[in-house]
Design an enzyme around this catalytic site. Structure first.
Site, mmCIF file in Angstrom:
data_model
loop_
_atom_site.group_PDB
_atom_site.id
_atom_site.type_symbol
_atom_site.label_atom_id
_atom_site.label_comp_id
_atom_site.label_asym_id
_atom_site.label_seq_id
_atom_site.Cartn_x
_atom_site.Cartn_y
_atom_site.Cartn_z
ATOM 1 N N ASP A 245 11.112 7.852 -16.927
ATOM 2 C CA ASP A 245 11.463 8.645 -15.726
ATOM 3 C C ASP A 245 12.952 8.946 -15.607
ATOM 4 O OD1 ASP A 245 8.806 8.703 -14.990
ATOM 5 O OD2 ASP A 245 8.951 6.996 -13.642
ATOM 6 N N HIS B 84 17.108 -9.985 -37.500
ATOM 7 C CA HIS B 84 17.073 -8.527 -37.581
ATOM 8 C C HIS B 84 17.960 -7.864 -36.534
ATOM 9 C CE1 HIS B 84 15.011 -4.487 -37.144
ATOM 10 N NE2 HIS B 84 15.073 -4.573 -38.467
ATOM 11 N N ASP C 51 36.059 -9.926 -28.376
ATOM 12 C CA ASP C 51 36.863 -10.587 -27.345
ATOM 13 C C ASP C 51 35.937 -11.169 -26.265
ATOM 14 O OD1 ASP C 51 39.061 -9.972 -28.850
ATOM 15 O OD2 ASP C 51 39.592 -8.203 -27.699
ATOM 16 N N LYS D 105 15.473 3.181 -32.022
ATOM 17 C CA LYS D 105 14.339 2.620 -31.275
ATOM 18 C C LYS D 105 14.686 2.729 -29.797
ATOM 19 C CE LYS D 105 14.778 -0.201 -35.148
ATOM 20 N NZ LYS D 105 15.764 0.175 -36.144
ATOM 21 N N LYS E 113 20.967 -6.371 -34.233
ATOM 22 C CA LYS E 113 22.177 -5.610 -34.561
ATOM 23 C C LYS E 113 23.099 -5.668 -33.340
ATOM 24 C CE LYS E 113 18.494 -3.514 -36.747
ATOM 25 N NZ LYS E 113 18.495 -4.263 -37.975
ATOM 26 N N HIS F 280 16.472 5.876 -37.564
ATOM 27 C CA HIS F 280 16.341 4.432 -37.407
ATOM 28 C C HIS F 280 16.422 4.003 -35.945
ATOM 29 C CE1 HIS F 280 17.731 0.166 -38.502
ATOM 30 N NE2 HIS F 280 16.595 0.329 -39.164
#
Length: 341
Positions: free
Chosen positions: A91, A259, A266, A86, A261, A84
């Site tokens: 470089d 979508h 704090d 991405k 995440k 999952h």
């Protein structure tokens, strides 16, 4: 366009639509310019990606790898394990990581989901080497090939933020993603703000949320009001109801599909990555997140969350008891399926 030596690209979902074809064209342009390009995609997430897309990349010299959960006949039964992640690394000095896959819907071009709400972060400096290690581990898994890359990190300066990369996966001894969230929630003293497009926490995470609220931490959870999966969407309300009476604030993001995440703990700890707040990410998927320890960055995260809260409707856990019988039955049935959603 900034790549001079090599590009490492990894997505869970790749579509052969406008954005997907723009990615393909960009990778081919760089390959023609002499840049070595490595393109890795997940077999399950990109199941609709046509063979012609891959063949065109290969014909232009792009190295292509497909992530399967394992080799051999027995591994055909491990269809639940998916990569999952991405990640883009350029470089060895610049990298991107976050929630965005490669498809038109991620730019808000889906008629049902509307404006797509996601968060990605660009990283530079020594931390890029950590992300590079993650993607090359996946590349080796998929291809048994070890590319030659830059392992000389850029020097950090006094003004740099503290950043660390946490990869999670089902291959180790421990359920590291669940442990990560439990640890982060237990460490909070003032605030936990998190985005959870799929809010299906396990028992350990539920206890950590309960403990945080009981010790006076400002806990706010924003989830999506436009789901892509009805059972996951409905299951979330079971856990929201279970967390009622603790002062936890819940929100449904209304403009489109949420979508992202991300999490803010704090006033100095932020996370931006790929794991959802559900069983699949906790113990089945290969995931990765960046942890950024910096007050200035946390202030930007706070402003981002505040903007999302302003475009969301509050959810009152107590009012869920008053919803229709059929709705409540749907929630209970979805809750039973939660471990495999």
């Amino acid at each position: 366009g900034e790549a001079r030596r090599y590009i490492l690209v990894q997505f869970f979902i790749v579509h052969a639509d406008e954005i997907g074809n723009r990615l393909k064209s960009a990778l081919i342009e760089r390959a023609r310019a002499g840049v070595t390009v490595y393109f890795l995609y997940d077999k399950v997430g990109s199941v609709r990606l046509p063979r012609s897309y891959i063949n065109e990349l290969k014909s232009e010299g792009v190295h292509v790898g497909v992530f399967r959960v394992g080799r051999g006949w027995l591994n055909r039964f491990r269809i639940n394990f998916r990569n999952h992640r991405k990640i883009v690394v350029v470089d060895g000095n610049i990298a991107d990581v976050g929630g965005h896959n490669d498809g038109d819907e991620y730019l808000g071009r889906h008629p049902t989901f509307g404006p797509w709400r996601d968060t990605h972060v660009r990283l530079e400096g020594p931390v890029v080497q950590q992300l590079q290690m993650v993607i090359l581990t996946d590349w080796y898994w998929a291809t048994r090939d070890n590319p030659e890359v830059n392992w000389s990190p850029q020097a950090a300066s006094d003004g740099d933020m503290k950043v660390m990369i946490f990869p999670f996966g089902p291959t180790g001894q421990f359920e590291t993603a669940s442990l990560f969230f439990v640890s982060a929630l237990n460490a909070a003293r003032e605030r936990i703000w998190l985005s959870a497009p799929y809010f299906v926490p396990d028992s350990a995470v539920m206890k950590a949320l309960q403990l945080a609220a009981l010790r006076g931490v400002d806990v706010r959870i924003i989830t999506t009001g436009k789901p892509d999966s009805l059972p996951v969407y409905l299951a979330a309300f079971h856990y929201i109801e279970e967390l009622g009476g603790l002062g936890i604030k819940f929100y449904e993001y209304r403009p489109g599909f949420l979508h992202e995440k991300v999490m803010l703990v704090d006033d100095n700890v932020s996370t931006v990555g790929t794991p959802n707040f559900d069983n699949r990410s906790f113990r089945l998927n290969f995931e990765v997140t960046s942890v950024i320890v910096d007050e200035e960055f946390a202030q930007q995260m706070e402003a981002m969350f505040e903007a999302d809260f302003a475009h969301a409707e509050p959810i009152d856990p107590e009012s869920l008891k008053e919803r229709s019988l059929w709705w409540r039955i749907g929630v209970k049935l979805s809750r039973l399926a939660a471990p495999v959603l």
